[in-house]
Design a protein around this motif. Structure first.
Motif, short mmCIF file in Angstrom:
data_model
loop_
_atom_site.label_atom_id
_atom_site.label_comp_id
_atom_site.label_asym_id
_atom_site.label_seq_id
_atom_site.Cartn_x
_atom_site.Cartn_y
_atom_site.Cartn_z
N GLU B 27 -8.66 2.59 -11.12
CA GLU B 27 -7.89 2.96 -12.32
C GLU B 27 -6.80 3.99 -11.97
N ASP B 28 -7.16 4.94 -11.08
CA ASP B 28 -6.20 5.96 -10.67
C ASP B 28 -4.97 5.33 -10.03
N ASP B 29 -5.23 4.33 -9.18
CA ASP B 29 -4.12 3.65 -8.52
C ASP B 29 -3.22 3.01 -9.55
N GLU B 32 -1.07 5.49 -11.28
CA GLU B 32 0.00 5.97 -10.42
C GLU B 32 1.12 4.92 -10.30
N LEU B 33 0.69 3.65 -10.13
CA LEU B 33 1.68 2.59 -9.98
C LEU B 33 2.45 2.38 -11.28
N GLU B 67 1.59 -8.54 -2.23
CA GLU B 67 2.10 -7.50 -1.30
C GLU B 67 1.37 -6.19 -1.53
N LEU B 68 1.23 -5.83 -2.80
CA LEU B 68 0.54 -4.57 -3.11
C LEU B 68 -0.89 -4.61 -2.59
N ALA B 71 -1.07 -4.21 1.08
CA ALA B 71 -0.80 -2.85 1.53
C ALA B 71 -1.98 -1.93 1.24
N TYR B 72 -2.59 -2.12 0.07
CA TYR B 72 -3.68 -1.23 -0.33
C TYR B 72 -4.97 -1.52 0.42
N PRO B 74 -6.14 -2.26 3.49
CA PRO B 74 -6.66 -1.56 4.67
C PRO B 74 -7.05 -0.12 4.34
N VAL B 75 -6.36 0.49 3.40
CA VAL B 75 -6.67 1.88 3.05
C VAL B 75 -7.87 1.94 2.14
N ARG B 76 -7.90 0.99 1.21
CA ARG B 76 -8.84 1.08 0.12
C ARG B 76 -10.28 0.81 0.51
N LYS B 79 -12.58 3.68 1.39
CA LYS B 79 -12.62 4.64 0.31
C LYS B 79 -13.31 4.05 -0.93
N ARG B 82 -16.88 4.36 -1.34
CA ARG B 82 -17.35 5.64 -1.84
C ARG B 82 -17.04 5.78 -3.33
#
Lengths: 119, 885
Positions: B27-29, B32-33, B67-68, B71-72, B74-76, B79, B82
């Motif tokens: 939800e935070d993402d 922000e987007l 695309e989004l 991009a997200y 590998p990072v997500r 995380k 958790r």
């Protein structure tokens, strides 16, 4: 236009440098990058955020939410002490690369670089 | 498409919603987007661009969904693990699921006809499986209600294929007192003649009358509601009755201390009341008299001489049957003498119902092979129904292909498409389960009555419910799996460009499945026909005697038996009674007195042979139409004490006379352990089936009697009922006892009641299978006709006849059915052969069975297909060609 690889390599020092000046949020950060690079650095806007999140995971930056004047919340980022240290290392490395290339191409390296090299 | 006003807030909301469906974003993402998007739009709008343009270019700038996500991701992922709370996860799954279900329902609405076919097929299949499950569970639960059921064994002697469950009276005591592993043992005895039990003026013939030791309640956990389990069966003339019996004889009165009369002479006092025995028990006593009563109410020497006692032992809790068997070895070898193959065996109580096939079982048993067969048939039906789903789903694939392609283009991952199809399958399967459960609740009692277990529904166990659910899930996986994998594989570009064709492989696969369905149905049809042919074979087989127009009438009590001559003369005066005989034990189809031994005097102990025995008078053979192979029958004035004896052919052969004539005039010892006087063989009768046709004709010996427990009368055909009425009148005058009769042929057919039930269950299963397979074919034919609508239209426009079109569509299916028949023929032959092997007397499996089976299949298949083929052929080409697809 700067290549994808180089953009990838430079994005972290650029973001850290911008945040070292003052706290900021995603849209604003991107505007500044565009400003500083005269449009030479082009990202898909959306791909900035994962990078910010990763840096946050790594402890270089911190984030906090703030209410905007429209009543929506906005996520701000600030540099952490660890981030400042990291920025210092990155700067050192970039200047080294800069010095090497300048010497190879017969250009005058910048003052700061020669200072670094002599250390 | 409707043109609608662009609304910025809605556009942003929709944009955010599609992103939310991708589980990568928190939800935070999204906040922000969205903030970013709004800023960008605001900037552009300030530059004078329209809201719509600004939205489109800004979201383009931000990046597409894919695309989004790329991009997200590998990072997500690290995380996310958790950050994902259980609530978050659940919310996501629920929203995904509701989305899938929404899509599933939409696709069902579009394919209404085929969905109905699917649901009906699956429901019927699940219903069949549930009923089979009930049946299997019930069959497997026999005798499990006793505490420590796994420590209870029934003792038997003999050898494989020739077990003898009835033992000497002394065996039980020997086992209990000499072997420390045995906690308790009990003898159970059931008389081969049905006793008359009376109370005041009323009397009933009671087939479930047992005698048992006082230790009955130490071995079994039959529930004694009234009375003391340690003493109820201790004293002579005491008896325990079930609740139902108590109501029958005493109504609402307290039965304890009351008396009933056994065979008109012996007063027995009620000392206990048993709860009614559960259906799933291998014995169902209505009365249990104390064993100490037996010598005074039956033949006096019974305890010392006869091998007629079923003996059960319960081992101590921590004893193992194997070590007990080892310790018993000296006893076995002593009993075996020189007979090396003689065994002393212990049958686990829980295996009696399904595995025991002794000559003298207390009740007709089940058969594990049939239970297994039914389980397999149930699964086959389920598979046929699942095949329907797979076939219809893949046949529709062309139509769904575009949907899948569009989903993929919009970023759906393959596993999501697979999920989607699985959800569709599960929605289908679980709604079918619901229908099936409702149907089961309605039809269960009828089914129970049909298989002779009226309260079968009440046996529904948690295990069965769990099993049913598991089966349903398995079916969902099976039915959903292939379409899911098949359909998710499409390459969207190909499909959307239109270069995609329904693959030949897919069609081949479907054809294989259709052949499988019909082959299975064909096997079931043939086996069912063979079963019914065998049933009628049994009914019309030459059993060696004539059971038609014969009535049997039990003679209760010594007074009536002593009056036999008077009774016979009086009954013979009735003009429609043509002949009448006495038997002091039994007649064909009823349990004979077992466990008697024969020995030729000149031979040693080891040649003693166990035979069954009957006591009859001179008329017995002629009344039943049994031929003598050699010698003659008894003298008219022969009595119990006459020393003459008749063997059947099997017994003569057993004793070493291959030619019956050799035996005549020879002497022989009967039960030599207790009777050293020899008998003289005066005749050898033809072999006739005194037991069911499942068993070979065993050795049988006859001794004379003039003291019948049953009379057997041959009536002249015609007015049977008026004859019976006349007999009853005479009977009442002479004996003053209740008159109870049955027709011999009816009693014989009861021997095959289990077979008839099994045949019925099989026939029902076959109908289920055929019905479901035909449904599938119907769906497939409808689809074919539908997808070839244009082709048919063009053919008709060019002058093809309707008949030609019907042929065209039916041809392919008929070919498949023919192939199924070819595959099924050898399989069904083997299956039928296997089933027939349980009968000692078998019918022939003729070629006609296969031909009729093939015709049935072709007929049903052809009818199904031609329905849609005809519909397609009769359609007006101008319509089918004009319609836009």
């Amino acid at each position: 236009m700067i290549s994808k690889e180089l953009v990838g390599a430079s994005v972290r020092p650029i973001l850290l440098s911008i945040l070292a000046k003052e706290d900021s949020y995603g849209y604003d950060i991107i505007q500044r990058v565009k400003e500083y690079s005269f449009g030479q650095l082009v990202w898909k806007d959306g791909s900035l955020y994962p990078v910010l999140h990763r840096m946050e995971d790594e402890g270089f930056i911190e984030s906090y939410w703030q209410k905007t004047d429209t009543g929506r919340r906005r996520k701000y980022y600030r540099i952490s002490p660890g981030g400042k240290e990291q920025l210092e290392q990155e700067r050192h490395q970039w200047l080294q690369v800069d010095a090497i290339l300048a010497r190879l191409w017969g250009l005058q390296p910048r003052m700061s670089a020669s200072l670094l090299m002599s250390q | 498409m409707r043109i609608t006003q662009f609304h910025l807030e809605n556009a942003i909301k929709a944009w955010r919603h599609t992103l939310r469906l991708r589980r990568t974003f928190l939800e935070d993402d999204l906040d922000e987007l969205e903030d970013h998007l709004r800023k960008e739009i605001q900037k552009r709008v300030e530059q004078g661009i329209s809201e719509k343009e600004a939205f489109l270019s800004s979201s383009e700038m931000l990046g597409t969904q894919v695309e989004l996500e790329n991009a997200y991701q590998p990072v997500r992922f690290g995380k996310n693990k958790r950050a994902r709370s259980v609530l978050n996860e659940t919310m996501f799954s629920v929203s995904m699921l509701s989305h899938y279900i929404h899509i599933a329902l939409r696709s069902f609405r579009r394919q209404f006809g085929q969905t109905v076919i699917n649901v009906v097929g699956l429901s019927v299949a699940l219903l069949a499986c549930l009923l089979v499950g009930l049946y299997v569970q019930d069959e497997m639960s026999y005798d499990q209600f006793h505490e420590q059921a796994d420590q209870i064994y029934r003792v038997r002697t003999g050898s494989e294929g020739n077990w003898q469950g009835m033992l000497r009276a002394s065996m039980s005591e020997t086992l209990r007192s000499d072997y420390s592993d045995v906690e308790a043992s009990v003898r159970i005895f059931k008389h081969w003649e049905t006793p008359l039990v009376s109370k005041d003026e009323r009397g009933f013939y009671e087939p479930n009358f047992f005698f048992a030791d006082n230790s009955l309640f130490q071995v079994f956990s039959f529930n004694l509601i009234r009375g003391n389990p340690r003493e109820a069966l201790k004293d002579p003339y005491s008896i325990v009755i079930t609740e139902r019996t108590a109501r029958k004889y005493f109504g609402e009165q307290d039965p304890i201390g009351q008396t009933i009369v056994y065979n008109t002479r012996h007063e027995l006092t009620v000392t206990g009341v048993l709860a009614d025995t559960p259906e799933n028990s291998h014995l169902h006593p209505d009365f249990v008299a104390s064993m100490s009563t037996l010598p005074s109410v039956s033949y006096g020497g019974i305890m010392e001489e006869w091998q007629v006692f079923y003996t059960y032992v319960r081992l101590k809790e921590n004893s193992s049957i194997n070590s007990f068997k080892k310790s018993i070895e000296p006893l076995r070898s002593r009993m075996a003498g020189e007979n090396a193959s003689y065994e002393l065996d212990f049958q686990p109580l829980s295996r009696i119902h399904l595995y025991s096939k002794m000559a003298n079982e207390l009740e007709p048993n089940g058969d594990y092979r049939f239970v297994l067969l039914m389980a397999v048939v149930g699964l086959l039906i389920l598979i046929i129904a699942s095949i329907n789903h797979v076939n219809l789903a893949t046949a529709r694939a062309m139509k769904r292909a575009r949907e899948v392609a569009v989903r993929k283009v919009s970023g759906a991952k393959r596993h999501e498409i697979i999920q989607q199809f699985y959800v569709e399958a599960f929605v289908l399967v679980f709604s079918s389960l619901l229908v099936a459960v409702v149907l089961m609740a309605i039809l269960g009692p009828f089914f129970g009555a049909f298989i002779g277990k009226p309260d079968i529904l009440s046996h529904l166990s948690v295990g069965l419910v769990a099993g049913g659910l598991m089966l349903t899930v398995a079916m969902g996986l099976l039915a959903g799996g292939y379409p899911a994998i098949f359909l998710s594989r499409y390459v969207p570009a190909e499909v959307l460009k239109g270069s995609f064709m329904n693959s030949v492989r897919g069609r081949k696969f479907r054809n294989i499945l259709v052949v499988t369905q019909f082959a299975v149905s064909a096997v079931l049809i043939v086996v069912t026909m063979v079963v019914f042919r065998q049933m009628s074979h049994i009914q019309t087989a030459d059993i060696g005697f004539d059971a038609e127009n014969v009535v049997t009438v039990p003679v209760p009590g010594i007074e009536a038996r002593g009056q036999y001559q008077t009774l016979r003369n009086a009954l013979m005066d009735i003009s429609s009674v043509s002949n009448l005989a006495a038997t002091a034990s039994t007649y064909p189809g009823e349990r004979h007195s077992g466990g008697h031994s024969l020995r030729r005097p000149e031979q040693g102990i080891s040649t003693t042979q166990i035979v069954q025995r009957n006591w009859v008078d001179a008329h017995y053979f002629s009344v039943l139409g049994i031929q003598m192979r050699s010698g003659k029958t008894f003298e008219l004035e022969a009595t119990r004490n006459s020393r003459s004896l008749i063997l059947n052919e099997a017994a003569a052969r057993l004793m070493g006379w291959t030619n019956p004539a050799e035996a005549i005039g020879e002497s022989i010892l009967l039960n030599p352990d207790s009777d050293s006087l020899s008998y003289s063989i005066i005749g050898v009768s033809e072999n006739y089936n005194f037991e069911s046709l499942h068993s070979e004709i065993g050795p049988l010996v006859f001794t004379p009697t003039n003291f019948p427990t049953v009379i057997v009368a041959r009536l002249k055909s015609g007015s049977l009922s008026s004859t019976i009425a006349e007999m009853q009148e005479v009977w009442n005058q002479v004996t003053g006892q209740p008159f109870n009769y049955s027709f011999l042929d009816e009693e014989l057919s009861e021997l095959y009641m289990t077979d008839a039930r099994w045949g019925g269950m099989l026939r029902m299963s076959t109908m289920f299978a055929l019905f479901i397979a035909s449904l599938g074919l119907l769906g497939l034919a409808a689809f074919m006709a539908e997808s070839r609508k244009r082709e048919i239209g063009i053919r008709k426009a060019l002058g093809a006849t309707s008949a030609g079109i019907v042929m065209l569509i039916s041809k392919d299916f008929v070919r498949l059915i023919l192939l199924a028949i070819v595959v099924a023929a050898p399989l069904s032959y083997l299956a039928s052969q296997e089933w027939l092997s349980s009968f000692a007397f078998q019918t022939e499996i003729g070629i006609d069975v296969f031909i009729v089976g093939a015709l049935i299949l072709l007929g049903i298949g052809g009818l199904t297909v031609s329905f849609h083929a005809t519909k397609a052929a009769l359609a007006d080409p101008s319509k089918s060609l004009r319609s836009s697809e």
